[in-house]
Design an enzyme around this catalytic site. Structure first.
Site, PDB file in Angstrom:
ATOM      1  N   GLN A 129      16.803  23.501   5.482  1.00 31.79           N
ATOM      2  CA  GLN A 129      17.563  24.300   4.503  1.00 31.79           C
ATOM      3  C   GLN A 129      16.957  25.694   4.363  1.00 31.79           C
ATOM      4  O   GLN A 129      17.673  26.695   4.316  1.00 31.79           O
ATOM      5  CB  GLN A 129      17.574  23.575   3.152  1.00 31.79           C
ATOM      6  CG  GLN A 129      18.295  22.237   3.208  1.00 31.79           C
ATOM      7  CD  GLN A 129      18.113  21.387   1.957  1.00 31.79           C
ATOM      8  OE1 GLN A 129      17.392  21.759   1.035  1.00 31.79           O
ATOM      9  NE2 GLN A 129      18.748  20.231   1.934  1.00 31.79           N
ATOM     10  N   CYS A 147      14.339  18.548   6.785  1.00 33.38           N
ATOM     11  CA  CYS A 147      15.092  18.464   5.540  1.00 33.38           C
ATOM     12  C   CYS A 147      15.025  19.775   4.764  1.00 33.38           C
ATOM     13  O   CYS A 147      15.686  20.730   5.149  1.00 33.38           O
ATOM     14  CB  CYS A 147      14.634  17.260   4.727  1.00 33.38           C
ATOM     15  SG  CYS A 147      15.920  16.712   3.600  1.00 33.38           S
ATOM     16  N   ASP A 199       4.510   0.964   2.652  1.00 34.82           N
ATOM     17  CA  ASP A 199       4.077  -0.153   3.506  1.00 34.82           C
ATOM     18  C   ASP A 199       5.152  -0.584   4.489  1.00 34.82           C
ATOM     19  O   ASP A 199       4.854  -0.983   5.607  1.00 34.82           O
ATOM     20  CB  ASP A 199       3.633  -1.344   2.654  1.00 34.82           C
ATOM     21  CG  ASP A 199       2.319  -1.035   1.982  1.00 34.82           C
ATOM     22  OD1 ASP A 199       1.388  -0.606   2.687  1.00 34.82           O
ATOM     23  OD2 ASP A 199       2.223  -1.180   0.750  1.00 34.82           O
ATOM     24  N   HIS A 231      15.226  13.076   8.423  1.00 34.13           N
ATOM     25  CA  HIS A 231      13.777  12.828   8.477  1.00 34.13           C
ATOM     26  C   HIS A 231      13.476  11.987   9.710  1.00 34.13           C
ATOM     27  O   HIS A 231      13.323  10.767   9.615  1.00 34.13           O
ATOM     28  CB  HIS A 231      13.323  12.073   7.222  1.00 34.13           C
ATOM     29  CG  HIS A 231      13.336  12.915   5.990  1.00 34.13           C
ATOM     30  ND1 HIS A 231      12.319  13.789   5.675  1.00 34.13           N
ATOM     31  CD2 HIS A 231      14.242  13.028   5.003  1.00 34.13           C
ATOM     32  CE1 HIS A 231      12.602  14.397   4.537  1.00 34.13           C
ATOM     33  NE2 HIS A 231      13.762  13.955   4.106  1.00 34.13           N
ATOM     34  N   LYS A 234      -4.006  -3.329   2.814  1.00 30.53           N
ATOM     35  CA  LYS A 234      -3.185  -4.555   2.966  1.00 30.53           C
ATOM     36  C   LYS A 234      -1.981  -4.311   3.863  1.00 30.53           C
ATOM     37  O   LYS A 234      -1.640  -5.152   4.690  1.00 30.53           O
ATOM     38  CB  LYS A 234      -2.648  -4.982   1.599  1.00 30.53           C
ATOM     39  CG  LYS A 234      -3.595  -5.815   0.801  1.00 30.53           C
ATOM     40  CD  LYS A 234      -2.884  -6.496  -0.351  1.00 30.53           C
ATOM     41  CE  LYS A 234      -2.021  -5.607  -1.187  1.00 30.53           C
ATOM     42  NZ  LYS A 234      -2.558  -4.921  -2.299  1.00 30.53           N
ATOM     43  N   GLU A 274      10.917  11.516  11.194  1.00 32.86           N
ATOM     44  CA  GLU A 274       9.614  10.827  11.113  1.00 32.86           C
ATOM     45  C   GLU A 274       9.775   9.360  10.705  1.00 32.86           C
ATOM     46  O   GLU A 274       8.912   8.547  10.981  1.00 32.86           O
ATOM     47  CB  GLU A 274       8.668  11.565  10.150  1.00 32.86           C
ATOM     48  CG  GLU A 274       9.083  11.620   8.680  1.00 32.86           C
ATOM     49  CD  GLU A 274       9.991  12.801   8.338  1.00 32.86           C
ATOM     50  OE1 GLU A 274      10.638  13.341   9.258  1.00 32.86           O
ATOM     51  OE2 GLU A 274      10.051  13.177   7.152  1.00 32.86           O
ATOM     52  N   SER A 295      -7.610  -2.102  -5.177  1.00 39.48           N
ATOM     53  CA  SER A 295      -6.405  -1.745  -4.429  1.00 39.48           C
ATOM     54  C   SER A 295      -6.821  -0.772  -3.323  1.00 39.48           C
ATOM     55  O   SER A 295      -7.952  -0.296  -3.293  1.00 39.48           O
ATOM     56  CB  SER A 295      -5.379  -1.104  -5.355  1.00 39.48           C
ATOM     57  OG  SER A 295      -5.901   0.093  -5.863  1.00 39.48           O
ATOM     58  N   GLN A 297     -16.291 -13.275  -3.944  1.00 40.09           N
ATOM     59  CA  GLN A 297     -16.345 -14.624  -4.526  1.00 40.09           C
ATOM     60  C   GLN A 297     -15.461 -14.694  -5.771  1.00 40.09           C
ATOM     61  O   GLN A 297     -14.749 -15.676  -6.004  1.00 40.09           O
ATOM     62  CB  GLN A 297     -17.781 -14.968  -4.919  1.00 40.09           C
ATOM     63  CG  GLN A 297     -18.740 -15.074  -3.734  1.00 40.09           C
ATOM     64  CD  GLN A 297     -20.173 -15.219  -4.208  1.00 40.09           C
ATOM     65  OE1 GLN A 297     -20.438 -15.826  -5.243  1.00 40.09           O
ATOM     66  NE2 GLN A 297     -21.119 -14.652  -3.471  1.00 40.09           N
ATOM     67  N   LYS A 357     -22.393  -6.437  -0.624  1.00 40.28           N
ATOM     68  CA  LYS A 357     -22.356  -7.466  -1.666  1.00 40.28           C
ATOM     69  C   LYS A 357     -21.105  -8.351  -1.545  1.00 40.28           C
ATOM     70  O   LYS A 357     -19.995  -7.849  -1.371  1.00 40.28           O
ATOM     71  CB  LYS A 357     -22.384  -6.813  -3.055  1.00 40.28           C
ATOM     72  CG  LYS A 357     -23.558  -5.893  -3.307  1.00 40.28           C
ATOM     73  CD  LYS A 357     -24.905  -6.557  -3.124  1.00 40.28           C
ATOM     74  CE  LYS A 357     -25.337  -7.410  -4.294  1.00 40.28           C
ATOM     75  NZ  LYS A 357     -26.654  -8.066  -4.017  1.00 40.28           N
ATOM     76  N   GLU A 372       3.648  -9.358   1.854  1.00 34.02           N
ATOM     77  CA  GLU A 372       2.500  -8.662   1.268  1.00 34.02           C
ATOM     78  C   GLU A 372       2.719  -8.561  -0.232  1.00 34.02           C
ATOM     79  O   GLU A 372       3.714  -7.987  -0.692  1.00 34.02           O
ATOM     80  CB  GLU A 372       2.397  -7.267   1.895  1.00 34.02           C
ATOM     81  CG  GLU A 372       1.280  -6.441   1.317  1.00 34.02           C
ATOM     82  CD  GLU A 372       1.321  -4.998   1.818  1.00 34.02           C
ATOM     83  OE1 GLU A 372       2.052  -4.678   2.773  1.00 34.02           O
ATOM     84  OE2 GLU A 372       0.622  -4.179   1.200  1.00 34.02           O
TER      85      GLU A 372
END
Ligand code: GLN
Length: 570
Positions: A390, A386, A71, A540, A17, A542, A13, A191, A186, A139
């Protein structure tokens, strides 16, 4: 007919991805196609809302209030689109829906079984999200070989049979390790990943080979031979410093054209990467660099510390820097280490700007309040997000408005001055222990004060909305004048309306608020006069920053930080 690109991970993992999926989508947009992304998370949680950040990194919030895997954030940042929560599919949601249907008698007395009911539900969710787009990227979370993936791969294979192979392609993202004792890349794990995938009846159309180095010809040939996949479909995807360079890297191997050809599509237009490349150049050779102090909880996961929890803020800073040609260096400061009168607090002086990000719970709270005081008094550009807003209110109440001991009731329920308090509606939810998906979540409109800094920042970026033709429901819009902004939220506590006037009289400027349909005013933005940049928001921002479209508050903040630099170098 709708077209699908299925992105599956092999070997380990964390091979990127999400970013690869976003990059493929971005490439296809350049060829003139409309694209959307779906993330499948095979865990049993209904969504990511109740996951500890150390488990899963930052929780992404959608306009419609979904608490989702990060993601989806990558897709939005790359593709510049709003993606709804239905585009995140978890095992928990699938089973929950099937059980609900069964209870409602919708299966007409049939035995409800794994096959066909689970894959059917997965397929219908996928097709629902794909509606209206030329190409849908899916995904599949986890790694091929995981038990949890099998139902999803089975469903997708079934969908391929129904709509035809020319409409579904599979992209396998693998990892090629270079063990230090042999210093050779490798291919064996790759494979094996191909073999595992074939057990689900799936042969990859394209293999993206991640690794610390480029894939060489010998290994490309090896994969061709073992996987029976022509070598031009084996694409090298070496580690790269800049996330946003990945689409261009893929394009250097003509990935876009190869995918279109496999999907029997022709380019609708030729790519024009000029703007994208300009931004990348700005990141690579900035006019100057600024140092941002990010004051948060330092999250440890075993022997590693997780910086992923603030990923959207990092990206938003990078987006602003890319626009302004400013290099961003972020330093992490553990708020638990900041104490009154200790030397650590003084070190904040060396930052060009300070951010207090969102957060929950008591850990490190007083350190954050001290940092806000320091930024306010020493005129260091400050952005509070946020919890950051406060605590700015708490700090101002205590140290300027004379409300000694003022606090947020999240930390002290018995404070004499609860300047930040839980909403009555949230109180009921907590009392009945319903924690999942019950915060004030998703996009809400805020009216802005016309002569404020916040207003001018949003206006400059064309982010003031003036029509009601938004996708948002009436309760998200609330009562608005004809000029408002929209940002996403994830919180339970609010600036206590009872203290707004007191604080305002003492000089705190509330520059934006949401008005609920019952008339309750919720403060959304604040700022200070006589300070180079002191801005905080309950939202938020962002979550709405994209590579080509930075968030207004982050742009304003980064710009202000460069000015501090000028003063310093005089
Ligand atoms: N803990 C605060 C609240 O629930 C702030 C949340 C946040 O920063 N996202 O209101």
């Amino acid at each position: 007919m709708e077209k699908y690109i299925i992105v599956i991970g092999g070997v380990i993992s964390g091979v990127g991805k999400g970013v690869a999926t976003a990059s493929i989508g971005r490439i296809l947009q350049e060829y003139g196609y409309s694209v959307i992304g779906i993330k499948i998370d095979p865990y049993i949680n209904y969504d990511a809302g109740t996951l500890r950040p150390t488990e899963h990194g930052e929780v992404w919030v959608t306009d419609d209030g979904g608490e989702i895997d990060q993601d989806l954030g990558n897709y939005e940042r790359f593709l510049n689109i709003n993606i709804p929560k239905k585009n995140n599919i978890t095992t928990g949601q699938i089973y929950s829906r099937v059980i609900q249907n069964e209870r409602a008698g919708e299966y007409l007395g049939k035995t409800v079984q794994f096959i066909p009911h689970i894959p059917n539900e997965i397929k219908s969710r996928i097709r629902e999200s794909a509606k209206g787009y030329d190409i849908t990227l899916i995904e599949v979370g986890g790694t091929v070989g995981d038990y949890e993936n099998i139902p999803f791969l089975f469903a997708i294979k079934g969908m391929e049979r129904e709509i035809g192979k020319e409409n579904v392609i599979y992209v396998l993202i693998t990892y090629l390790p270079i063990p230090s004792h042999i210093e050779e890349m490798k291919t064996k794990p790759t494979q094996q990943a191909i073999k595992l995938l074939s057990q689900n009846g799936i042969i990859p159309d394209i293999i993206l080979c991640r690794g610390i180095q480029k894939l060489d010809e010998i290994r490309r040939k090896k994969i061709e031979t073992y996987a029976n996949i022509k070598r031009e479909y084996v694409i090298s995807a070496p580690d790269i410093k800049l996330l946003y360079e990945i689409p261009l890297n893929f394009e250097s191997e003509h990935l876009g054209e190869k995918i279109l050809e496999k999907l029997c599509l022709k380019p609708k237009k030729m790519p024009d990467w000029k703007m994208w490349m300009e931004k990348l150049d700005n990141i690579k050779s900035p006019d100057k660099r600024i140092k941002i102090g990010m004051i948060g909880k330092y999250l440890e996961n075993g022997d590693y510390s997780l910086k992923d929890v603030y990923i959207s803020i990092n990206e938003a800073l990078i987006h602003a820097g890319a626009r302004l040609k400013i290099g961003i260096d972020i330093e992490w400061i553990d708020s638990g280490k900041l104490k009154a009168q200790n030397s650590k607090l003084k070190t904040l002086e060396r930052y060009d700007g300070i951010i207090i990000p969102g957060g929950f719970g008591i850990k490190g709270i007083e350190g954050k309040i001290l940092a806000i005081k320091y930024a306010r008094e020493n005129k260091i550009p400050f952005l509070g997000l946020c919890l950051g807003m406060q605590l700015s209110v708490v700090e101002y109440a205590r140290n300027v408005a004379g409300l000694t001991g003022a606090y947020t009731t999240e930390i002290d329920k018995n404070t004499q001055f609860p300047v930040v308090d839980i909403l009555p509606s949230q109180k009921k939810i907590i009392e009945s222990s319903r924690y999942g998906g019950t915060m004030r979540l998703g996009a809400y409109a805020a009216n802005l004060k016309k002569d404020s800094l916040v207003y001018s920042l949003y206006e400059k970026q064309g982010r003031i909305e003036s029509d009601m033709a938004q996708d948002l429901s009436a309760d998200r819009i609330g009562k608005v004048s004809n000029q408002f902004v929209i940002e996403r939220h994830r919180h339970r506590f609010e600036v206590n309306p009872k203290f707004v006037n007191i604080l305002q009289d003492k000089g705190l400027v509330f520059s934006g608020w949401h008005i609920r349909s019952d008339g309750t005013k919720l403060m959304e933005f604040l700022e200070l006069k006589d300070h180079p940049f002191f801005v905080a928001t309950q939202s938020h921002p962002e979550f709405k920053s994209r590579f080509l479209h930075p968030a207004p508050l982050f742009l304003g903040f980064v710009e202000a930080c460069t000015k501090k630099l000028k003063v310093k170098s005089k």
